[in-house]
Design a protein around this motif. Structure first.
Motif, PDB file in Angstrom:
ATOM      1  N   ILE A  15       1.040  -1.138   0.249  1.00 12.58           N
ATOM      2  CA  ILE A  15       0.067  -0.217   0.054  1.00 12.58           C
ATOM      3  C   ILE A  15       1.073   1.525  -0.182  1.00 12.58           C
ATOM      4  O   ILE A  15       0.219   2.160  -0.452  1.00 12.58           O
ATOM      5  CB  ILE A  15      -1.076   0.060   0.982  1.00 12.58           C
ATOM      6  N   ARG A  16       2.375   1.396   0.281  1.00 11.80           N
ATOM      7  CA  ARG A  16       3.302   2.124   0.360  1.00 11.80           C
ATOM      8  C   ARG A  16       3.976   2.393  -0.618  1.00 11.80           C
ATOM      9  O   ARG A  16       4.233   3.052  -1.216  1.00 11.80           O
ATOM     10  CB  ARG A  16       3.666   2.428   1.295  1.00 11.80           C
ATOM     11  N   SER A  17       3.921   1.744  -1.721  1.00  6.19           N
ATOM     12  CA  SER A  17       4.155   1.908  -3.186  1.00  6.19           C
ATOM     13  C   SER A  17       4.272   1.058  -4.286  1.00  6.19           C
ATOM     14  O   SER A  17       3.267  -0.456  -4.064  1.00  6.19           O
ATOM     15  CB  SER A  17       6.716   1.742  -2.873  1.00  6.19           C
ATOM     16  N   ALA A  18       4.819   1.437  -5.674  1.00  3.60           N
ATOM     17  CA  ALA A  18       4.097   0.594  -7.189  1.00  3.60           C
ATOM     18  C   ALA A  18       5.722   0.268  -7.460  1.00  3.60           C
ATOM     19  O   ALA A  18       7.072   1.561  -7.336  1.00  3.60           O
ATOM     20  CB  ALA A  18       3.708   1.442  -7.254  1.00  3.60           C
ATOM     21  N   SER A  19       5.792  -0.718  -8.200  1.00  2.65           N
ATOM     22  CA  SER A  19       7.522  -0.773  -8.825  1.00  2.65           C
ATOM     23  C   SER A  19       6.868  -0.716 -10.035  1.00  2.65           C
ATOM     24  O   SER A  19       5.997  -2.058 -10.439  1.00  2.65           O
ATOM     25  CB  SER A  19       8.607  -1.377  -7.831  1.00  2.65           C
ATOM     26  N   CYS A  20       8.489  -1.574 -10.683  1.00  7.54           N
ATOM     27  CA  CYS A  20       8.309  -1.799 -11.844  1.00  7.54           C
ATOM     28  C   CYS A  20       9.242  -3.159 -11.951  1.00  7.54           C
ATOM     29  O   CYS A  20       9.931  -3.480 -11.484  1.00  7.54           O
ATOM     30  CB  CYS A  20       9.313  -1.000 -12.469  1.00  7.54           C
ATOM     31  N   PRO A  21       8.040  -3.826 -12.780  1.00  9.85           N
ATOM     32  CA  PRO A  21       8.632  -5.738 -12.582  1.00  9.85           C
ATOM     33  C   PRO A  21       9.755  -5.645 -13.800  1.00  9.85           C
ATOM     34  O   PRO A  21      10.234  -6.920 -13.779  1.00  9.85           O
ATOM     35  CB  PRO A  21       7.211  -6.589 -13.122  1.00  9.85           C
ATOM     36  N   PHE A  28      12.617   0.154 -10.712  1.00  6.43           N
ATOM     37  CA  PHE A  28      11.553   1.617 -10.514  1.00  6.43           C
ATOM     38  C   PHE A  28      10.703   0.921  -9.418  1.00  6.43           C
ATOM     39  O   PHE A  28       9.659   0.279  -9.834  1.00  6.43           O
ATOM     40  CB  PHE A  28      11.397   2.423 -11.353  1.00  6.43           C
ATOM     41  N   LYS A  29      10.782   2.555  -8.119  1.00  7.12           N
ATOM     42  CA  LYS A  29      10.098   2.312  -7.249  1.00  7.12           C
ATOM     43  C   LYS A  29       9.273   3.406  -7.281  1.00  7.12           C
ATOM     44  O   LYS A  29      10.029   5.018  -7.871  1.00  7.12           O
ATOM     45  CB  LYS A  29      10.542   2.061  -6.309  1.00  7.12           C
ATOM     46  N   ARG A  30       8.249   3.783  -7.079  1.00  7.19           N
ATOM     47  CA  ARG A  30       7.475   5.207  -7.450  1.00  7.19           C
ATOM     48  C   ARG A  30       6.407   4.645  -5.794  1.00  7.19           C
ATOM     49  O   ARG A  30       5.682   4.004  -5.398  1.00  7.19           O
ATOM     50  CB  ARG A  30       6.619   5.161  -8.257  1.00  7.19           C
ATOM     51  N   MET A  31       6.816   5.407  -4.527  1.00  4.18           N
ATOM     52  CA  MET A  31       5.883   6.134  -3.505  1.00  4.18           C
ATOM     53  C   MET A  31       3.607   5.879  -4.468  1.00  4.18           C
ATOM     54  O   MET A  31       3.870   6.812  -5.043  1.00  4.18           O
ATOM     55  CB  MET A  31       6.126   7.007  -2.547  1.00  4.18           C
ATOM     56  N   ALA A  32       3.621   5.621  -3.292  1.00  5.71           N
ATOM     57  CA  ALA A  32       1.722   6.321  -3.775  1.00  5.71           C
ATOM     58  C   ALA A  32       1.402   6.800  -2.838  1.00  5.71           C
ATOM     59  O   ALA A  32       0.124   7.188  -3.987  1.00  5.71           O
ATOM     60  CB  ALA A  32       1.321   4.158  -2.244  1.00  5.71           C
ATOM     61  N   LYS A  33       2.295   7.475  -2.414  1.00 11.24           N
ATOM     62  CA  LYS A  33       1.549   9.453  -2.500  1.00 11.24           C
ATOM     63  C   LYS A  33       2.092  10.295  -3.336  1.00 11.24           C
ATOM     64  O   LYS A  33       1.213  11.164  -3.673  1.00 11.24           O
ATOM     65  CB  LYS A  33       2.400   9.643  -0.962  1.00 11.24           C
ATOM     66  N   GLU A  34       2.848   9.453  -4.624  1.00 15.22           N
ATOM     67  CA  GLU A  34       2.537  10.665  -6.040  1.00 15.22           C
ATOM     68  C   GLU A  34       1.579   9.681  -6.993  1.00 15.22           C
ATOM     69  O   GLU A  34       0.737  11.147  -7.037  1.00 15.22           O
ATOM     70  CB  GLU A  34       4.342   9.872  -6.386  1.00 15.22           C
ATOM     71  N   ILE A  35       1.526   8.562  -6.170  1.00 11.70           N
ATOM     72  CA  ILE A  35      -0.149   8.446  -7.370  1.00 11.70           C
ATOM     73  C   ILE A  35      -1.644   8.016  -7.079  1.00 11.70           C
ATOM     74  O   ILE A  35      -2.385   9.024  -6.977  1.00 11.70           O
ATOM     75  CB  ILE A  35       0.400   6.753  -7.549  1.00 11.70           C
ATOM     76  N   GLU A  36      -1.741   8.753  -5.707  1.00  8.37           N
ATOM     77  CA  GLU A  36      -2.936   8.785  -4.858  1.00  8.37           C
ATOM     78  C   GLU A  36      -3.926  10.211  -5.092  1.00  8.37           C
ATOM     79  O   GLU A  36      -3.377  10.333  -4.982  1.00  8.37           O
ATOM     80  CB  GLU A  36      -2.960   8.543  -2.956  1.00  8.37           C
ATOM     81  N   GLY A  37      -5.060   9.430  -5.412  1.00  3.67           N
ATOM     82  CA  GLY A  37      -5.520  10.695  -5.887  1.00  3.67           C
ATOM     83  C   GLY A  37      -5.499  11.483  -7.474  1.00  3.67           C
ATOM     84  O   GLY A  37      -6.188  12.448  -7.555  1.00  3.67           O
TER      85      GLY A  37
END
Length: 122
Positions: free
Chosen positions: A24-30, A34-43
């Motif tokens: 629930i905190r991050s998304a990553s590239c398979p 590369f990781k992106r924090m969920a706060k950057e995506i939220e909303g």
């Protein structure tokens, strides 16, 4: 923030692959990690449109109408009736009808003489 960053928040910033949520905190590239924090995506919201042409292309279906590159003249044959032309007194005329006024009134019949092409109506 650059336009591509505002628009492509669900994709990897390095290789462009769709990100997957690890937690629930991050998304990553398979592919590259590369990781992106969920706060950057939220909303954020993404919208897209799928057209009938997109579906036909994906399913490899031929289009219903094929437009040819060369323009061909289309000849419309109208019904011929026994109607006397007021110009040349020829006894046959082609006809077609149109709804000229409101729907509760009858159609107007238009005639065209097959001999002199004079147009008249009833």
């Amino acid at each position: 923030m650059a336009f591509w960053q505002a628009r492509d928040f669900l994709f990897c910033g390095v290789c462009g692959t769709l990100l997957t949520f690890d937690s629930i905190r991050s998304a990553s590239c398979p592919l590259c990690g590369f990781k992106r924090m969920a706060k950057e995506i939220e909303g954020k919201e993404t919208r897209y449109t799928v057209t009938a042409e997109d579906i036909r292309r994906e399913l490899k279906i031929e289009p219903f109408v094929t437009l040819e590159s060369s323009m061909q003249e289309v000849v419309v044959k109208r019904p011929v009736v026994a109607k006397t032309c007021p110009e040349c007194n020829h006894s046959k005329a082609e006809y077609y009808t149109r709804q000229m006024r409101s729907a509760d009134e009858g159609e107007t019949a238009f005639y065209e003489c097959t001999k002199c092409q004079h147009k008249f109506k009833d």
